[in-house]
Write an enzyme that holds these catalytic residues in place. Structure first.
Site, mmCIF file in Angstrom:
data_model
loop_
_atom_site.group_PDB
_atom_site.id
_atom_site.type_symbol
_atom_site.label_atom_id
_atom_site.label_comp_id
_atom_site.label_asym_id
_atom_site.label_seq_id
_atom_site.Cartn_x
_atom_site.Cartn_y
_atom_site.Cartn_z
ATOM 1 N N GLU A 103 0.837 -1.210 0.000
ATOM 2 C CA GLU A 103 0.000 0.000 0.000
ATOM 3 C C GLU A 103 0.866 1.252 0.000
ATOM 4 O O GLU A 103 1.971 1.252 0.557
ATOM 5 C CB GLU A 103 -0.889 0.018 1.247
ATOM 6 C CG GLU A 103 -2.270 -0.587 1.019
ATOM 7 C CD GLU A 103 -3.201 0.323 0.218
ATOM 8 O OE1 GLU A 103 -2.727 1.270 -0.449
ATOM 9 O OE2 GLU A 103 -4.417 0.072 0.268
ATOM 10 N N ASP A 104 0.341 2.321 -0.588
ATOM 11 C CA ASP A 104 1.043 3.600 -0.549
ATOM 12 C C ASP A 104 0.922 4.241 0.829
ATOM 13 O O ASP A 104 1.890 4.669 1.421
ATOM 14 C CB ASP A 104 0.500 4.544 -1.636
ATOM 15 C CG ASP A 104 -1.030 4.630 -1.657
ATOM 16 O OD1 ASP A 104 -1.702 3.916 -0.885
ATOM 17 O OD2 ASP A 104 -1.565 5.414 -2.467
ATOM 18 N N ASP A 107 -4.469 5.180 6.116
ATOM 19 C CA ASP A 107 -5.031 6.357 6.768
ATOM 20 C C ASP A 107 -6.020 5.861 7.842
ATOM 21 O O ASP A 107 -5.611 5.481 8.934
ATOM 22 C CB ASP A 107 -5.686 7.191 5.656
ATOM 23 C CG ASP A 107 -6.239 8.523 6.106
ATOM 24 O OD1 ASP A 107 -5.879 8.980 7.184
ATOM 25 O OD2 ASP A 107 -7.039 9.111 5.354
ATOM 26 N N PHE A 156 -2.224 15.862 4.260
ATOM 27 C CA PHE A 156 -2.519 15.207 2.982
ATOM 28 C C PHE A 156 -1.283 15.281 2.106
ATOM 29 O O PHE A 156 -0.757 16.362 1.840
ATOM 30 C CB PHE A 156 -3.715 15.858 2.290
ATOM 31 C CG PHE A 156 -4.243 14.999 1.178
ATOM 32 C CD1 PHE A 156 -5.170 13.993 1.439
ATOM 33 C CD2 PHE A 156 -3.796 15.165 -0.135
ATOM 34 C CE1 PHE A 156 -5.636 13.173 0.421
ATOM 35 C CE2 PHE A 156 -4.259 14.351 -1.161
ATOM 36 C CZ PHE A 156 -5.183 13.354 -0.875
ATOM 37 N N ARG A 169 1.272 12.514 -9.115
ATOM 38 C CA ARG A 169 1.846 11.173 -8.913
ATOM 39 C C ARG A 169 3.304 11.151 -9.371
ATOM 40 O O ARG A 169 4.094 10.328 -8.913
ATOM 41 C CB ARG A 169 1.063 10.121 -9.714
ATOM 42 C CG ARG A 169 -0.375 9.907 -9.238
ATOM 43 C CD ARG A 169 -0.959 8.665 -9.886
ATOM 44 N NE ARG A 169 -2.418 8.607 -9.848
ATOM 45 C CZ ARG A 169 -3.136 8.110 -8.827
ATOM 46 N NH1 ARG A 169 -2.523 7.662 -7.760
ATOM 47 N NH2 ARG A 169 -4.448 8.092 -8.890
HETATM 48 P P1 IMP Z 1 -7.922 4.506 4.277
HETATM 49 O O1 IMP Z 1 -8.947 3.529 3.814
HETATM 50 O O2 IMP Z 1 -8.532 5.683 5.003
HETATM 51 O O3 IMP Z 1 -6.802 3.891 5.069
HETATM 52 O O4 IMP Z 1 -7.351 5.176 2.988
HETATM 53 C C1 IMP Z 1 -6.376 4.626 2.256
HETATM 54 C C2 IMP Z 1 -6.323 5.239 0.872
HETATM 55 O O5 IMP Z 1 -6.753 6.619 0.847
HETATM 56 C C3 IMP Z 1 -4.888 5.250 0.428
HETATM 57 O O6 IMP Z 1 -4.549 4.031 -0.202
HETATM 58 C C4 IMP Z 1 -4.873 6.424 -0.513
HETATM 59 O O7 IMP Z 1 -5.309 6.012 -1.778
HETATM 60 C C5 IMP Z 1 -5.876 7.394 0.051
HETATM 61 N N1 IMP Z 1 -5.212 8.404 0.901
HETATM 62 C C6 IMP Z 1 -5.285 8.528 2.234
HETATM 63 N N2 IMP Z 1 -4.532 9.544 2.675
HETATM 64 C C7 IMP Z 1 -3.946 10.071 1.573
HETATM 65 C C8 IMP Z 1 -3.022 11.151 1.373
HETATM 66 O O8 IMP Z 1 -2.563 11.859 2.292
HETATM 67 N N3 IMP Z 1 -2.644 11.379 0.085
HETATM 68 C C9 IMP Z 1 -3.102 10.636 -0.965
HETATM 69 N N4 IMP Z 1 -3.956 9.625 -0.820
HETATM 70 C C10 IMP Z 1 -4.378 9.347 0.445
HETATM 71 MG MG MG Z 2 -4.122 3.557 -2.147
#
Ligand code: IMP
Ligand code: MG
Length: 192
Positions: A103-104, A107, A156, A169
């Site tokens: 995963e990148d 959050d 963010f 990106r």
């Molecule tokens: P989660 O389900 O809230 O953990 O969100 C995960 C996904 O939200 C990540 O894989 C990203 O695609 C996107 N995301 C969450 N925070 C960021 C950020 O700061 N920048 C870019 N994408 C984010």
């Molecule tokens: Mg992602």
């Protein structure tokens, strides 16, 4: 047309410079290679956000491994529900294999939690999570993260594969997006 420039009005505040990213990804490659020595491992890279990280991580791996890709998208208006739709599924079966979910950024943890459940249903030998960035301050669901690149504050970020409305990106570093762009707006793009 919106301004997506990377100078004056674009994201300029570097959070993690390119050389730190390279160093850490190389360390992760070593850590993961040691942990999975002698095992059959497949990296499952989440599109689109993790494609650059996954490409670098793959090259840092010291053991035989394969890579596959999975694409997901949040249902409209349900960004925060953790209910996602698979837009691109894996090409190969992961049954009996050691899956490393790449995963990148994690959050709230909702997306990764859904993916973990989905992948476990496919009877792999195991599933572990590797995330480049961990925004743990915003976590809703507790997740076991086996490999973590960096812990970051609640900001963010874009770059190194991560986007704001599909842009940025291409930045070689991780930058903080100016807070003038509202957080809800930032999270609506939905396809990682
Ligand atoms: P989660 O389900 O809230 O953990 O969100 C995960 C996904 O939200 C990540 O894989 C990203 O695609 C996107 N995301 C969450 N925070 C960021 C950020 O700061 N920048 C870019 N994408 C984010
Ligand atoms: Mg992602």
């Amino acid at each position: 047309m919106k301004n997506f420039s990377t100078n004056e009005n674009g994201p300029q505040k570097v959070l993690i410079p390119q050389n730190r990213l390279q160093e850490r990804v190389s360390e992760l490659g070593h850590e993961i290679s040691q942990a999975f020595e002698g095992k059959d491992i497949v990296l499952v890279a989440m599109l689109k956000g993790s494609f650059i990280f996954a490409a670098d991580l793959l090259r840092a791996m010291k053991i035989p491994c394969t890579i596959d890709f999975m694409g997901i998208s949040s249902y409209a208006g349900q960004t925060r529900s953790g209910i996602v739709r698979i837009t691109k599924d894996l090409d190969e079966s992961v049954a009996g294999r050691n899956v490393l979910l790449v995963e990148d950024i994690i959050d709230t943890g909702l997306t990764a939690s859904y993916l973990l459940t989905t992948l476990k249903q496919r009877r792999p030998a195991g599933v572990d999570i590797c995330t480049l960035l961990d925004k743990s301050a915003r976590r809703i669901i507790d997740l076991p993260i086996a490999f973590r690149g960096f812990e970051i504050p609640d900001v963010f970020v874009v770059g190194y594969g991560m986007d704001y409305q599909q842009h940025y990106r291409n930045l070689p570093h991780i930058a903080i997006l100016p807070p003038s762009r509202s957080s809800e707006d930032q999270l609506e793009s939905g396809d990682g």
